[in-house]
Design a protein around this motif. Structure first.
Motif, PDB file in Angstrom:
ATOM      1  N   ASP A 383       1.198  -0.962  -0.233  1.00  0.00           N
ATOM      2  CA  ASP A 383       0.009   0.302  -0.599  1.00  0.00           C
ATOM      3  C   ASP A 383       0.922   1.421  -0.079  1.00  0.00           C
ATOM      4  OD1 ASP A 383      -1.912   2.087   0.125  1.00  0.00           O
ATOM      5  OD2 ASP A 383      -2.901   0.628   1.922  1.00  0.00           O
ATOM      6  N   GLU A 385       0.449   4.133  -0.838  1.00  0.00           N
ATOM      7  CA  GLU A 385      -0.218   5.394  -0.032  1.00  0.00           C
ATOM      8  C   GLU A 385       0.221   5.878   1.019  1.00  0.00           C
ATOM      9  OE1 GLU A 385      -3.440   7.095  -3.281  1.00  0.00           O
ATOM     10  OE2 GLU A 385      -4.422   5.698  -0.985  1.00  0.00           O
ATOM     11  N   SER A 386      -0.391   4.679   1.702  1.00  0.00           N
ATOM     12  CA  SER A 386       0.209   4.143   3.115  1.00  0.00           C
ATOM     13  C   SER A 386       1.529   4.490   3.823  1.00  0.00           C
ATOM     14  CB  SER A 386      -0.224   3.259   3.874  1.00  0.00           C
ATOM     15  OG  SER A 386      -1.988   2.965   4.144  1.00  0.00           O
ATOM     16  N   ALA A 409       7.749   3.775  -0.255  1.00  0.00           N
ATOM     17  CA  ALA A 409       6.661   4.432  -0.515  1.00  0.00           C
ATOM     18  C   ALA A 409       6.722   4.880  -2.390  1.00  0.00           C
ATOM     19  CB  ALA A 409       6.563   5.766   0.130  1.00  0.00           C
ATOM     20  N   LEU A 413       4.757   3.702  -5.842  1.00  0.00           N
ATOM     21  CA  LEU A 413       4.145   4.904  -6.329  1.00  0.00           C
ATOM     22  C   LEU A 413       4.956   4.986  -7.179  1.00  0.00           C
ATOM     23  CD1 LEU A 413       3.129   6.769  -3.088  1.00  0.00           C
ATOM     24  CD2 LEU A 413       1.983   5.025  -4.046  1.00  0.00           C
ATOM     25  N   ARG A 418       3.799   8.873  -9.186  1.00  0.00           N
ATOM     26  CA  ARG A 418       2.848   9.719  -8.226  1.00  0.00           C
ATOM     27  C   ARG A 418       3.384   9.885  -7.080  1.00  0.00           C
ATOM     28  NH1 ARG A 418      -1.984   6.384  -5.642  1.00  0.00           N
ATOM     29  NH2 ARG A 418      -2.568   8.809  -5.511  1.00  0.00           N
ATOM     30  N   TYR A 419       4.965   9.439  -7.015  1.00  0.00           N
ATOM     31  CA  TYR A 419       5.659   9.038  -5.878  1.00  0.00           C
ATOM     32  C   TYR A 419       6.191  10.971  -5.600  1.00  0.00           C
ATOM     33  CZ  TYR A 419       8.911  10.130  -1.997  1.00  0.00           C
ATOM     34  OH  TYR A 419       9.324  11.174  -0.864  1.00  0.00           O
ATOM     35  N   LEU A 422       2.767  13.647  -5.318  1.00  0.00           N
ATOM     36  CA  LEU A 422       2.751  13.622  -3.595  1.00  0.00           C
ATOM     37  C   LEU A 422       3.439  14.101  -2.891  1.00  0.00           C
ATOM     38  CD1 LEU A 422       1.463  10.013  -3.197  1.00  0.00           C
ATOM     39  CD2 LEU A 422      -0.210  12.258  -3.675  1.00  0.00           C
ATOM     40  N   ILE A 434      -4.266  11.886  -2.682  1.00  0.00           N
ATOM     41  CA  ILE A 434      -5.019  10.893  -1.930  1.00  0.00           C
ATOM     42  C   ILE A 434      -6.203  10.547  -1.515  1.00  0.00           C
ATOM     43  CG2 ILE A 434      -4.448   9.435  -0.120  1.00  0.00           C
ATOM     44  CD1 ILE A 434      -1.477  10.326   0.497  1.00  0.00           C
TER      45      ILE A 434
END
Length: 582
Positions: A383, A385-386, A409, A413, A418-419, A422, A434
């Motif tokens: 996960d 995002e977590s 992460a 991601l 995506r990382y 974010l 998110i």
């Protein structure tokens, strides 16, 4: 097939279960009703079998008996991979009943003779009661030692199907308890609350495969139309709810909201309809409308999925509110409250725990957010995002392990960069990439809610009207105006034939007039619908004292003290009973 089932069942049974009325434990049984088998070889009448299952599951819901709802029975069949389109064998039926923790199983068959000329179509019904745990038919033992199993056999015009269903329900309860204080007519009245043609269309709609969209839709719309025509414009809640789900499954949201909103607020199905209305509003980013619909349901439903949904929507509304910081903060606080309830009520529910951790993070409670996010990663180690949120929370808390979680992460991601997106948002004090996690709950989550509501308000008129009439009857009784009180109570029982308080007042009136037999009948009926009416127990005890029936008086004295050991009237009855026994 039904005949074969019962014939083979007789062969494997060692002996019939024997029952005497005085030994029945009224609070012990739970009953499951199977669709009845169509033996007419006419598929157009298959809906009748489902009709029996649907109606009996409502009609048998009395205080002395627990009922597995028709919908719950279907869910159990699906869970055990038993097709809904075929009648299960006896062994499978018993397996379903045991899975539902039912102690009684109702099975039946029917034959339809179609209309010919001036002769209306007729239905012939046979039903049996099976003791699940003992694997035996319910039977009656006579003083001479004979044991007899009585089939429930009825014949009538097909147009009177709901009347037949009311008669079957009465016969089932009467076989279980010969002291049944209710008349058959009261069950027939309750069974006929829905016009026959509307009910037929509704059942046919339930039986139509979801792939046959037009046919299914037409049946439910016909049920609504016929009900409204015959009930002065009233809404058939069951049909409206099914149409709401019909359109929701096709993602026709406006139509779904239209039909969900038609479910009357006093209906036991209102909460489900309102919840899905709120869910649609959320999907359309109408956060305030969604919350307005959902907030009143939270404490009423007390479901994890509902707490999670309302909490997540409140947090999303907080994030979307860019102009009014005070309003945004209030929405976040509200969301935290609901999400905490969701996480506490179901610790293993990952979406609820993630959402609660995310909300704590947004509220700058980084230490608590970390505590919520770690269990999510323990179960789902991919996960991203977590990992990202936990890394930032630990970084804010000064924890040296933050870098390790940040690396994870980055790993999970990496897709579509995506990382980096974010991280850029984070540096600009935003977390826009998110989303909170809301999954549309299955309808089975609402089964228990519907059951509770139906048990609490079985086929009632609106509470305000009933309470007003009962208040009038109490006043008349208190003032000694017995005739006026009885006239009002008759009105109550026409619309609500299961009102325990109405029967209690009738019993007291008959007692005051010296009509002991009528009083006993009314008071026993009151206890049938509410066994906790201590005044009915006390009144019956006094009547049997007057009759010098010390044993019966003692029984009612004991039951009254079981309800309230400090009740002065019950204690006084106990002292009188002790003198009676000497």
């Amino acid at each position: 097939m039904f005949k074969k089932i019962f014939y083979s069942f007789a062969l494997i049974s060692i002996a019939f279960f024997s029952i005497r009325a005085q030994t029945v434990n009224k609070n012990a049984d739970t009953v499951m009703i199977l669709p009845f088998e169509n033996t007419s070889n006419k598929a157009e009448f298959n809906w009748v079998g489902e009709s029996f299952a649907d109606s009996l599951s409502d009609l048998l819901r009395v205080p002395s008996l627990n009922v597995v709802s028709n919908q719950e029975r279907k869910i159990i069949q699906q869970r055990l991979r038993v097709p809904l389109t075929t009648l299960p064998s006896l062994a499978t039926s018993l397996k379903l009943a045991r899975e539902a923790k039912a102690s009684l199983l109702i099975a039946g068959k029917y034959n339809i003779v179609p209309a010919q000329g001036d002769t209306a179509a007729t239905v012939s019904v046979t039903a049996k009661i099976i003791r699940v745990n003992e694997g035996r038919f319910l039977s009656e033992e006579f003083p001479d030692g004979r044991r007899i199993t009585r089939d429930i056999i009825l014949n009538d015009a097909l147009g009177n199907l709901q009347t037949v269903e009311g008669q079957v329900a009465y016969q089932i309860l009467y076989q279980r308890d010969k002291a049944l204080p209710f008349s058959q007519n009261q069950f027939i009245e309750t069974a006929n609350k829905v016009p026959a043609r509307a009910f037929e269309a509704y059942i046919k709609g339930l039986l139509t495969p979801e792939a046959e969209l037009q046919t299914r839709e037409n049946y439910f719309k016909n049920a609504l139309r016929i009900f409204a025509e015959e009930k002065d414009g009233a809404i058939y809640a069951g049909a409206a709810l099914e149409l709401g789900h019909f359109y929701l499954n096709q993602r026709k949201h406006n139509e779904a909201i239209e039909y969900f909103s038609r479910v009357p607020q006093e209906s036991s199905q209102y909460a489900e309809a309102a919840f899905y209305t709120g869910l649609i509003q959320w999907q359309q980013n109408n956060y305030e409308q969604a919350l307005a619909v959902l907030r009143p349901l939270a404490e009423d439903l007390k479901l994890t999925s509902v707490y999670n949904t309302i909490g997540a929507i409140a947090v999303q509304a907080s994030l979307a509110e860019k102009k009014n910081k005070g309003k945004s903060d209030a929405l976040l606080t509200e969301g935290l409250g609901f999400l905490k309830k969701a996480a506490d009520s179901a610790p293993d529910e990952l979406n609820a725990r993630f959402n609660y951790g995310f909300a704590l993070f947004l509220n700058n409670n980084f230490a608590e957010a970390s505590q919520q996010l770690r269990p999510v990663l323990a179960i789902n180690s991919r996960d991203g995002e977590s990992f990202f949120l936990l890394a930032k929370a630990l970084e804010k808390s000064g924890d040296d392990t933050a870098a390790d979680f940040d690396n994870q992460a980055r790993r999970f991601l990496s897709e579509n960069n995506r990382y980096a997106k974010l991280e850029s948002d984070w540096k600009n004090s935003r977390i826009d990439g998110i989303n909170l996690r809301i999954v549309q709950p299955p309808r089975k989550d609402f089964v228990s809610v519907v059951l509770i509501k139906k048990q609490a308000m079985p086929m009632q008129t609106p509470q305000s009207e009933t309470e007003t009439l009962l208040a009038q009857a109490r006043t008349f009784y208190k003032n000694g105006s017995d005739d006026e009180a009885m006239a009002v109570l008759r009105k109550v029982l026409v619309s609500e034939p299961m009102s325990a308080e109405a029967y209690l007042l009738l019993g007291n009136i008959h007692l005051r007039r010296g009509d002991l037999e009528q009083s006993v009948s009314s008071l026993k009926t009151a206890l049938f619908w509410d066994s906790q009416l201590i005044n009915a127990h006390i009144a019956l005890g006094k009547i049997f004292l007057e009759k010098r029936d010390c044993l019966q008086a003692k029984n009612y004295s004991v039951s009254a003290l079981t309800i309230d050991a400090e009740n002065q009237d019950a204690l006084g009855l106990q002292r009188q009973v002790e003198r009676c026994s000497k």
